[in-house]
Design an enzyme around this catalytic site. Structure first.
Site, PDB file in Angstrom:
ATOM      1  CG  ASP A   1       1.342   0.715   8.434  1.00 37.77           C
ATOM      2  OD1 ASP A   1       0.141   1.053   8.524  1.00 37.77           O
ATOM      3  OD2 ASP A   1       1.806   0.154   7.429  1.00 37.77           O
TER       4      ASP A   1
ATOM      5  CG  HIS B   1       1.297   3.057   5.245  1.00 38.38           C
ATOM      6  ND1 HIS B   1       1.189   1.683   5.276  1.00 38.38           N
ATOM      7  CD2 HIS B   1       0.839   3.426   4.019  1.00 38.38           C
ATOM      8  CE1 HIS B   1       0.682   1.237   4.154  1.00 38.38           C
ATOM      9  NE2 HIS B   1       0.469   2.284   3.358  1.00 38.38           N
TER      10      HIS B   1
ATOM     11  CB  SER C   1       0.712   1.132   0.114  1.00 43.01           C
ATOM     12  OG  SER C   1      -0.460   1.395   0.850  1.00 43.01           O
TER      13      SER C   1
END
Length: 387
Positions: free
Chosen positions: A319, A349, A216
């Site tokens: 996502d 995600h 991320s």
């Protein structure tokens, strides 16, 4: 579609995360804290364990008392004699003189940067510890999970600088280990008489096969570190970044992509939440969705893409950030960088790194896929990448 369990967990996760972001925003506005923070885990913390448990030993070290920069090192048991019982305490070695490689098995080094929107997470959370253990075992690498500074106490570029500082620390460790290879065994000491050589890395680390892996927002940090490594070139010797893995990067931009429009209210991390995190990370006078830290597609963002290392990008079907990550991967491919992207169906995600999802088939398959690709670049006889 994601399972009912994932959907329900996502609801509670969002409520908790929005509450956290609100409190951090209030803190930033009132300037209640000026302390450095490197750990704000979303769940429990896993203690370090220098014994080989399930094939991996861990230790925590602090490398910068001023910034609070911390590392957790994951050492697979393939470096020791197979006759050692599981649970053996492994202290590592000081550099010795028995040959060029000291007679010890050398493993590639992987720097791992956790996720959390720059405002939360930690290198020693239960989820990050489990993920790093898995990668260390599968890839047969020494994983160094980086506990970088978090916002809003430390805004951009603090966490990015921390990432590159670890790469320079790795270079220093390699050079100190060489100093220890004199005519007899010896330690290297700092001004306070404390050994500065990290023994696990001195004995078993091969910094010439260094991989970056970011999760991320950690993927944004990894990409920055890769760029700085390209710019530094031979100044980082013997450290050489041979590849990077970007797992669902935290990219944004002022012109929305298809997925940013259609999936803006997606699972776990929706677009409004992430926008709030970016506002906590970037300084008010510097806030811009086309900031170099946020948008990899803006022109003039050096160095030239053709000089970047091989880059594997992992994205999830549900996502909202996936399109920009794919677009970045495609731009790298256009200049002949090995830059595939893997798109996981029905995934969300952080599907491979959230604690609740670590044992799902998708998470296990993702770790295997990463391993297959990374091993092309860390094999001693593997592909040679040159800056």
């Amino acid at each position: 579609m994601p399972s009912l369990t994932v959907k329900l967990y996502s609801i509670f996760f969002k409520l908790n995360k929005k509450h956290q972001l609100h409190n951090l925003t209030v803190q930033a506005q009132t300037q209640l804290s000026s302390f450095v923070t490197t750990s704000r885990p979303d769940g429990a913390v896993a203690p370090n364990n220098p014994t080989f448990v399930d094939g991996v030993a861990t230790k925590d070290i602090h490398i910068d008392p001023y910034s609070g920069l911390t590392l957790r090192i994951f050492l697979p048991d393939t470096v020791v004699d197979s006759s050692l019982d599981n649970g053996h305490v492994y202290k590592g070695y000081s550099p010795l003189t028995t040959g060029r490689n000291n007679g010890y098995k050398k493993l590639p080094v992987m720097l791992q940067f956790h996720g959390g929107g720059f405002v939360s997470g930690s290198c020693d959370s239960v989820a990050n510890d489990a993920f790093c253990r898995r990668i260390a075992k599968l890839c047969d690498v020494i994983v160094i999970a980086v506990g970088y500074r978090l916002a809003p106490e430390s805004r951009y570029p603090s966490s990015f600088e921390d990432g590159f500082k670890v790469l320079n620390w790795l270079k220093k460790q390699a050079n100190l280990a060489q100093i220890g290879n004199g005519e007899k065994e010896r330690h290297v000491f700092d001004g306070f008489g404390v050994s500065m050589v990290e023994p696990w890395l001195a004995a078993h680390g091969d910094p010439s096969r260094c991989v970056l892996l970011g999760v991320s927002c950690g993927a944004n940090i990894a990409d920055y570190v890769a760029r700085k490594a390209v710019e530094a070139g031979k100044l980082l010797d013997p450290v050489k970044v041979v590849a990077q893995v970007l797992m669902y990067p935290f990219f944004m931009g002022s012109v929305p992509t298809n997925s940013e429009i259609k999936l803006s209210n997606s699972y776990f991390y929706d677009k409004p939440m992430c926008l709030q995190a970016w506002k906590l990370f970037l300084r008010e006078d510097d806030f811009n969705l086309d900031h170099p830290a946020a948008n990899p597609l803006i022109p003039g963002r050096g160095p030239p893409l053709k000089q970047m290392p091989p880059t594997l990008t992992v994205v999830a079907e549900h996502d909202w950030m996936k399109d920009r990550a794919i677009a970045y991967s495609e731009e790298l491919q256009k200049v002949n960088v090995d830059a595939p992207h893997l798109d996981y169906k029905d995934a969300v995600h952080e599907f491979a790194t959230l604690e609740l999802l670590l044992q799902t088939p998708q998470a296990l398959a993702c770790a295997e896929d990463i391993t297959i690709w990374v091993k092309k670049y860390i094999s001693i006889r593997g592909h040679e990448f040159s800056y």
